[in-house]
Every structure is written in C-alpha cells, then in structure tokens.
Write a protein that holds these residues in place. Structure first.
Motif, short mmCIF file in Angstrom:
data_model
loop_
_atom_site.label_atom_id
_atom_site.label_comp_id
_atom_site.label_asym_id
_atom_site.label_seq_id
_atom_site.Cartn_x
_atom_site.Cartn_y
_atom_site.Cartn_z
N GLU A 1 49.31 44.51 36.58
CA GLU A 1 48.82 45.70 37.26
C GLU A 1 47.49 45.32 37.91
O GLU A 1 46.55 44.90 37.23
CB GLU A 1 48.61 46.84 36.26
N ALA A 2 47.41 45.49 39.22
CA ALA A 2 46.24 44.99 39.96
C ALA A 2 44.93 45.56 39.43
O ALA A 2 43.92 44.86 39.39
CB ALA A 2 46.40 45.34 41.44
N ASN A 3 44.94 46.81 39.00
CA ASN A 3 43.68 47.43 38.55
C ASN A 3 43.21 46.91 37.20
O ASN A 3 42.10 47.21 36.78
CB ASN A 3 43.84 48.95 38.46
N TYR A 4 44.06 46.16 36.50
CA TYR A 4 43.69 45.74 35.15
C TYR A 4 43.54 44.22 35.01
O TYR A 4 43.23 43.74 33.92
CB TYR A 4 44.67 46.32 34.12
N VAL A 5 43.77 43.47 36.10
CA VAL A 5 43.43 42.04 36.01
C VAL A 5 41.92 41.91 36.18
O VAL A 5 41.27 42.79 36.76
CB VAL A 5 44.16 41.18 37.08
N VAL A 6 41.37 40.86 35.63
CA VAL A 6 39.92 40.65 35.73
C VAL A 6 39.68 39.28 36.34
O VAL A 6 40.35 38.30 35.98
CB VAL A 6 39.26 40.78 34.33
N LYS A 7 38.76 39.24 37.32
CA LYS A 7 38.52 37.98 38.03
C LYS A 7 37.72 36.99 37.19
O LYS A 7 36.86 37.39 36.40
CB LYS A 7 37.74 38.26 39.32
#
Ligand code: NAD
Ligand code: ZN
Ligand code: ZN
Length: 354
Positions: A127-133
C-alpha cells in the motif's frame, strides 16, 4: 516470481514460482532486494499464536527494495524509489487509533507476511501510503532489519519512558535485542543486557552494553537489583516465559516492564508487588510510520548498525532452524537472485558478520 511459501504450519517452506501480484489503485510493486528474518516469521510459519495466518502464506515483514510499478492514485512515489514494507502493511486511516498517532493499534490493519503476503519473494505488493522510504546513505541489507527489529525496540524504549542516565535492561540479545542495546545507548541510557548465550552477551558488550548477565549462571533480576538498584525500564524481547518473569522483577519502583517478545504463554505477575512497587507492565507493538522514519535516521547517522549475515532465499528453512536454536548473532537477511528480466540494480551489500 520466486517466493518462499508456507503451505502447512510447522512444515518446511517451499521455494516455488508464483505469479507476480497485480498492482491496484493506491498500491505499488516493490522489487525486493533484501528481507530480514524476524522470529515473528517463525511464529507465523508454526501457527504459534491465537490469531493464525491464512495459508498459503509468503512471510516477511522486513522487506526493502525498489518501486518498479505504481498503481493509480499514487502521487508521492516514483519508479526507482527505495522503500521498505513493514509489519504495519496498512491501517484504516480513520479510526480512533489512526487519528491519534496510534495506528499500530488499528483494528483494521493488515500485516505484511501474516494477514497478507510479505517479502520472502522477488516482488511484494504494498500500500503506497504505508511504505517508508530508506535514507539515501543506508544500504538495503543494513536497512532491512530496521523495518521491524529497529523500529520495534526504538518504540519500546520510548514506551519505557526512562530518562537519559537511567538504567534499562534488554532481555534477549537476538535480532531485536542487538539493535535495542544500540538505540538505548544512543538515547543516553545505561544498559544491562541479558541472554542465555555468552556469545550474545559478548556482542552486547561490543555494541555498548554497560553490564551483562547470563540468567543460566545467576538470577538476572537479583543481579540487576543488587548491581544497579533495579532498572527504570525492562524491555523483554526474549521468546521465553521465565525471561518475562525476570524482566518484571528487574524493574525498580515506579518503573516499567515493556513486553515485546511473543512467546505464546501467559505471563504471571504478583499483584501485591505490582501494587506496592507501582510497577507498570505494558505491551509494545512495532511502531508507527513516524517511529520508523526516526529509527531509520539513527541508522543513517551511524548511531545504530545492524549486524547482518546474508543468505539466499532458498536457505530459509536452514535459517529458521538456526533461529529457533538461538544460533544467530544479529539478524539474517535474505537476498534474492534477480529474475532474468529484472532491471539492472545495485546488488545487496556484502555482509558484516559479528
Ligand atoms: P531472536 O530469536 O533473534 O532473539 C531472541 C533472543 O532471546 C535470543 O538471543 C535468545 O538467545 C534470547 N533468549 C532466549 N531465552 C532467553 C532467556 N530466558 N533470557 C534471556 N534471553 C533469552 O528473535 P527476535 O527476532 O529478536 O524476536 C524476538 C521476539 O519478539 C519474538 O517472539 C518475536 O515474535 C517478537 N517480536 C515482537 C514485536 C513487537 O512488535 N512486539 C516485533 C518483532 C518481533
Ligand atoms: Zn518482526
Ligand atoms: Zn485505524
């Protein structure tokens, strides 16, 4: 794509070809470059806990890699971004917990490598909103264990609410504990490390622990009470019922016993002592996306260094065996053989074994 799959609890994982997941709205596809092996993955594959994962399951919640495909309605990520997919795979975003900075308590959360497929594979959907860079200067292999071991222990220390100069105890110097010692030192605490293996205590000392104790030689709580008057916070990462009891008894009056490890047993506590000593017992589960960013920053600044050995995905059953036997120093990080049609990438860095 290649993946390690659990088909039956307590049976070996199978390395097999499975379809690359399709990317939906709000999602990204991540080509996995490295994935740490957490003891939680072993609990998942054994079906240890009251809430069991659905099988077949691809475990893994310390997966890091490169964004290779972006779904509709994702505007803040680009192809090539370096990201990780933590245990908190997603949350509802609008409940009481999500709205108050406690998203890891969300009833609507999904968990990577448990309720949904994780990163023991060439690719993982996220989920794009929950990956962390990842910070730019952190290698994939070094960053992977921060996505669970790092953030979990950093958060547990925050939950412990010790002040700089206070004593804290870290029970269990495994994947979680070896970074816990380093976060604790970086946060200004004095540290007692506790483990049943002398090699792990040796590692803890190298990583900055001020005192170490092996509970097989002496009751660790008695040692801690005698040597330092008890600890303000006792962080228990050990997969052991007796360790929880000792971690509780090592706490000084007004202190906190922070439960992190997840043995599937009950923790027994004396009511009388808990009341009179004003001791808190509190559970701490991973950390929020913000906690994760902060814990990654410690690693990026060199204040915390994961001790890792790499292994190919196909070695997972041997890695599980060693993990269960307590034979691993630090963390094992799985690295993937790249699929032939994959874009060129920087290979995972070489390991730094303790
Ligand atoms: P690990 O196997 O790498 O480390 C466990 C360590 O505990 C080992 O070094 C072992 O020697 C030590 N140990 C065993 N018995 C002991 C005892 N009696 N006293 C002191 N030390 C003892 O495991 P890990 O990956 O660090 O995970 C530890 C636990 O934490 C697992 O149960 C895992 O599921 C759980 N976990 C919880 C969270 C959370 O958010 N709360 C997050 C990640 C992992
Ligand atoms: Zn974990
Ligand atoms: Zn929620």
């Amino acid at each position: 794509m290649k993946a390690a799959v659990v088909h039956e609890f307590k049976q070996e994982l199978k390395i097999e070809e499975v379809p690359v997941p399709e990317v939906g709205s709000g999602q990204v596809l991540v080509q996995i470059k490295a994935c740490g092996v957490c003891h939680t993955d072993l609990h998942a594959a054994h079906g240890d806990w009251p809430v069991k994962p659905n099988l077949p399951l691809i475990p893994g919640h310390e997966g890091v890699g490169e964004v290779v495909e972006i779904g509709e309605n994702v505007n803040h990520l680009r192809i090539g971004d370096r990201v990780g997919i933590p245990w908190l795979y997603s949350a509802c975003g609008h409940c009481e917990y999500c709205l108050t900075g406690r998203e890891t308590l969300c009833h609507g959360q999904q968990n990577a490598g448990y309720s949904v497929d994780g990163s023991y594979a060439d690719f993982c959907l996220a989920e794009a909103n929950y990956v962390v860079k990842l910070p730019d200067n952190l290698e994939y292999v070094d960053a992977a264990p921060i996505f669970c071991a790092g953030v979990t222990t950093y958060k547990a220390l925050k939950v412990g609410e010790a002040k700089p100069g206070d004593w804290v105890a870290i029970y269990g110097i495994g994947g979680l504990g070896h970074v816990a010692v380093q976060y604790a030192k970086a946060m200004g605490y004095n540290v007692v490390a506790v483990d049943t293996f002398d090699e792990k205590l040796q590692l803890a000392t190298e990583l900055g622990a001020d005192k170490v104790i092996n509970p097989l030689t002496e009751d660790s709580a008695e040692f801690i009470q005698r040597e330092v008057g008890g600890v303000q916070a006792s962080i228990c990462t050990a997969v052991s019922k007796p360790a929880f009891s000792e971690a509780y008894r090592a706490v000084k009056r007004g202190g906190k016993c922070v439960a992190v490890g997840l043995p599937p047993e009950m923790m027994e506590v004396p009511i009388f002592d808990t009341v009179l000593n004003g001791v808190s017992i509190v559970g701490s589960i991973v950390g929020t996306r913000k906690d994760l960013q902060e814990s990654l920053q410690f690693a990026a600044e060199g204040k915390v260094k994961t001790i890792v050995d790499t292994a190919p995905l196909s070695d997972i059953n041997k890695v599980f065996e060693d993990l269960e036997a307590g034979k691993i120093n630090g963390r094992i990080v799985l690295v993937n053989d790249l699929p032939s049609d994959a874009p060129a990438t920087d290979k995972a860095s070489t390991s730094t074994s303790a």
